[in-house]
Design a protein around this motif. Structure first.
Motif, mmCIF file in Angstrom:
data_model
loop_
_atom_site.group_PDB
_atom_site.id
_atom_site.type_symbol
_atom_site.label_atom_id
_atom_site.label_comp_id
_atom_site.label_asym_id
_atom_site.label_seq_id
_atom_site.Cartn_x
_atom_site.Cartn_y
_atom_site.Cartn_z
ATOM 1 N N ARG A 1 44.784 -7.571 41.266
ATOM 2 C CA ARG A 1 45.610 -6.543 41.900
ATOM 3 C C ARG A 1 45.599 -6.660 43.416
ATOM 4 O O ARG A 1 46.629 -6.477 44.068
ATOM 5 C CB ARG A 1 45.129 -5.161 41.481
ATOM 6 C CG ARG A 1 45.466 -4.831 40.053
ATOM 7 C CD ARG A 1 44.973 -3.464 39.701
ATOM 8 N NE ARG A 1 45.240 -3.173 38.292
ATOM 9 C CZ ARG A 1 44.881 -2.077 37.681
ATOM 10 N NH1 ARG A 1 44.221 -1.139 38.350
ATOM 11 N NH2 ARG A 1 45.159 -1.896 36.417
ATOM 12 N N ILE A 2 44.445 -6.975 43.972
ATOM 13 C CA ILE A 2 44.361 -7.143 45.430
ATOM 14 C C ILE A 2 45.173 -8.356 45.873
ATOM 15 O O ILE A 2 45.904 -8.300 46.865
ATOM 16 C CB ILE A 2 42.885 -7.248 45.873
ATOM 17 C CG1 ILE A 2 42.185 -5.907 45.681
ATOM 18 C CG2 ILE A 2 42.771 -7.716 47.321
ATOM 19 C CD1 ILE A 2 40.691 -5.949 45.874
ATOM 20 N N LEU A 3 45.036 -9.454 45.146
ATOM 21 C CA LEU A 3 45.828 -10.647 45.475
ATOM 22 C C LEU A 3 47.323 -10.381 45.306
ATOM 23 O O LEU A 3 48.137 -10.849 46.107
ATOM 24 C CB LEU A 3 45.391 -11.823 44.615
ATOM 25 C CG LEU A 3 44.048 -12.454 44.964
ATOM 26 C CD1 LEU A 3 43.670 -13.507 43.939
ATOM 27 C CD2 LEU A 3 44.091 -13.050 46.352
ATOM 28 N N ALA A 4 47.692 -9.627 44.282
ATOM 29 C CA ALA A 4 49.101 -9.291 44.064
ATOM 30 C C ALA A 4 49.632 -8.471 45.232
ATOM 31 O O ALA A 4 50.733 -8.740 45.741
ATOM 32 C CB ALA A 4 49.269 -8.527 42.761
ATOM 33 N N ALA A 5 48.866 -7.501 45.687
ATOM 34 C CA ALA A 5 49.306 -6.684 46.818
ATOM 35 C C ALA A 5 49.442 -7.519 48.083
ATOM 36 O O ALA A 5 50.407 -7.352 48.851
ATOM 37 C CB ALA A 5 48.328 -5.536 47.038
ATOM 38 N N ALA A 6 48.511 -8.431 48.311
ATOM 39 C CA ALA A 6 48.563 -9.263 49.508
ATOM 40 C C ALA A 6 49.769 -10.211 49.468
ATOM 41 O O ALA A 6 50.496 -10.340 50.461
ATOM 42 C CB ALA A 6 47.266 -10.064 49.647
ATOM 43 N N PHE A 7 49.984 -10.866 48.330
ATOM 44 C CA PHE A 7 51.110 -11.787 48.222
ATOM 45 C C PHE A 7 52.448 -11.054 48.293
ATOM 46 O O PHE A 7 53.396 -11.538 48.925
ATOM 47 C CB PHE A 7 51.024 -12.602 46.928
ATOM 48 C CG PHE A 7 50.142 -13.810 47.035
ATOM 49 C CD1 PHE A 7 50.566 -14.949 47.695
ATOM 50 C CD2 PHE A 7 48.876 -13.808 46.471
ATOM 51 C CE1 PHE A 7 49.753 -16.062 47.789
ATOM 52 C CE2 PHE A 7 48.056 -14.913 46.563
ATOM 53 C CZ PHE A 7 48.491 -16.049 47.233
ATOM 54 N N LEU A 8 52.538 -9.897 47.666
ATOM 55 C CA LEU A 8 53.789 -9.146 47.723
ATOM 56 C C LEU A 8 54.048 -8.604 49.123
ATOM 57 O O LEU A 8 55.205 -8.563 49.576
ATOM 58 C CB LEU A 8 53.780 -8.022 46.680
ATOM 59 C CG LEU A 8 53.866 -8.497 45.235
ATOM 60 C CD1 LEU A 8 53.678 -7.329 44.282
ATOM 61 C CD2 LEU A 8 55.182 -9.204 44.968
ATOM 62 N N ALA A 9 53.008 -8.197 49.828
ATOM 63 C CA ALA A 9 53.188 -7.739 51.207
ATOM 64 C C ALA A 9 53.652 -8.889 52.103
ATOM 65 O O ALA A 9 54.552 -8.714 52.942
ATOM 66 C CB ALA A 9 51.887 -7.148 51.734
#
Length: 107
Positions: free
Chosen positions: A6-14
């Motif tokens: 989830r953290i990686l998803a948020a970083a990549f989407l940001a």
């Protein structure tokens, strides 16, 4: 594992949104479609990285992996590639959904 995804998803989407906004402002300034390739984004952020990755892939893996596959991926818009990676991490990090079965008698 789910928290890391989830953290990686948020970083990549940001990062994808940031790159999309940058391309959007370039489109408004040029009054035409502008899509910055992922290769130029990586080259501007980390100079010299693509050359070393190319040599590492061709020496340690297979040369065909670099030329048709990764060069095609690097030619696509950066926001699209990073956004897809973010969506994949979001799918990996999603919680198990509990589906409630509804019978016809409840209506």
């Amino acid at each position: 594992m789910r928290v890391v995804s989830r953290i990686l998803a948020a970083a990549f989407l940001a990062l994808s949104v940031v790159l999309l906004v940058a391309d959007g402002t370039a489109m408004l300034a040029a009054n035409a479609f502008v899509a910055t390739p992922l290769a130029s984004t990586i080259a501007s952020l980390f100079p010299g990285t693509l050359e070393s990755v190319e040599l590492a892939v061709q020496d340690n893996l297979h040369p065909l992996l670099w030329e048709p596959t990764l060069t095609t991926l690097l030619a696509w818009p950066g926001w699209a590639v990073i956004g897809v990676i973010g969506l994949l991490f979001a799918l990996l990090g999603r919680s198990q959904s509990r589906r409630r079965l509804v019978s016809i008698d409840q209506f």
